[in-house]
Write an enzyme that holds these catalytic residues in place. Structure first.
Site, PDB file in Angstrom:
ATOM      1  N   ASP A  66      22.130  51.602  -9.779  1.00  0.00           N
ATOM      2  CA  ASP A  66      23.035  52.273  -9.263  1.00  0.00           C
ATOM      3  C   ASP A  66      23.492  51.169  -7.887  1.00  0.00           C
ATOM      4  O   ASP A  66      22.526  50.575  -7.352  1.00  0.00           O
ATOM      5  CB  ASP A  66      22.625  53.318  -8.511  1.00  0.00           C
ATOM      6  CG  ASP A  66      22.420  54.846  -9.396  1.00  0.00           C
ATOM      7  OD1 ASP A  66      22.713  54.420 -10.760  1.00  0.00           O
ATOM      8  OD2 ASP A  66      22.399  55.868  -8.981  1.00  0.00           O
ATOM      9  N   HIS A 211      18.136  50.432  -7.831  1.00  0.00           N
ATOM     10  CA  HIS A 211      19.114  50.011  -7.212  1.00  0.00           C
ATOM     11  C   HIS A 211      19.034  48.387  -7.160  1.00  0.00           C
ATOM     12  O   HIS A 211      17.998  47.815  -6.195  1.00  0.00           O
ATOM     13  CB  HIS A 211      19.274  50.596  -5.669  1.00  0.00           C
ATOM     14  CG  HIS A 211      19.138  52.087  -5.713  1.00  0.00           C
ATOM     15  ND1 HIS A 211      18.215  52.681  -5.935  1.00  0.00           N
ATOM     16  CD2 HIS A 211      20.310  52.956  -5.400  1.00  0.00           C
ATOM     17  CE1 HIS A 211      18.437  54.248  -5.905  1.00  0.00           C
ATOM     18  NE2 HIS A 211      19.934  54.282  -5.554  1.00  0.00           N
TER      19      HIS A 211
END
Length: 255
Positions: A66, A211
């Site tokens: 993400d 991430h």
């Protein structure tokens, strides 16, 4: 005596009315939406699976990232390319797609899967319907303009969704993807800790959330890949994990 009894009855009636009001309020605010697991989606689907991986037979886990693209993403792409792997990138608009369009172009060119992670990363459940729609459409448009392809997957920031978000996603042709594994890599730069957290939580048909923009994450990826493969996992994209089912707009997929 009669007055006292009347007061008791009035108090009891008031308490019951208050309890009913609370119950009604809760009933009206309970968040419900259509959801299923990757395994259940596969079981309900028929047909063959395109490609070499069939997660009905293989011990699969989906790898997702993400918040990119970011300056650390090219190194991650190098790692995935070296290992012949594909992941799902839920990309963000402001400060990411808008700042690093060439990296997004490379993500697409190398066959990685791209999903929508909104333009400014708000809690979509806190927005009205029009603003939630605008967040997603702006990101969809930017991704399509840069890569030529419009995503069919999205990940709601913080995993927060409800009936309103599901309605908007259904209108826009987006399936929602949550996760079962998080290393909370936004709170540590310790790559060894990130690796251990992933391994401790991973099970078949899981979806790993990382991430790539955080300092400790990309250095952890080679070790994560090696350990997962040693444990018999096949690393896939979200869409590969669902196949032969196809992502259904508005549906929430969560292991």
């Amino acid at each position: 005596m009669r007055t006292r009894r009347s007061r008791i009855l009035i108090a009891a009636a008031t308490a019951v009315a208050a309890a009913l009001a609370v119950a009604l309020t809760l009933a009206l605010t309970v968040t419900t939406y259509d959801h299923t697991s990757p395994r259940a989606a596969r079981a309900a689907a028929s047909g063959s699976v395109a490609g070499s991986v069939d997660c009905r037979k293989a011990k699969c886990v989906a790898l997702s990232f993400d918040g990119g693209p970011s300056p650390t993403t090219p190194k991650l792409l190098d790692i995935l390319k070296q290992d012949g792997l594909h992941a799902t990138f839920f990309v963000q608009g402001r400060g990411h797609i808008s700042k690093y369009p060439d990296i997004l172009r490379r993500i697409a060119a190398e066959g990685q899967e791209i999903g929508n992670h909104t333009w400014t990363h708000p809690r979509l459940t806190d927005l009205d319907e029009a603003d939630a729609r605008a967040e997603l459409i702006r990101t969809q448009d930017a991704i399509e303009r840069i890569t030529g392809t419009r995503p069919v997957l999205m990940r709601p920031p913080e995993g927060r969704t409800n009936r309103k978000v599901a309605k908007v996603c259904k209108e826009l042709g987006l399936a929602q993807v949550l996760w079962s594994v998080t290393a909370k890599d936004y709170e540590t730069t310790d790559s060894a800790l990130i690796t251990q957290r992933v391994l401790d939580q991973t099970h078949r048909d899981g979806i790993i959330l990382l991430h790539d923009l955080h300092k400790g994450t990309v250095p952890a990826v080679p070790g994560i890949i090696k350990a997962l493969e040693q444990r018999g996992y096949t690393i896939v994209t979200v869409s590969q994990l669902l196949a032969p089912a196809t992502p259904q707009p508005g549906m929430v997929y969560r292991p």
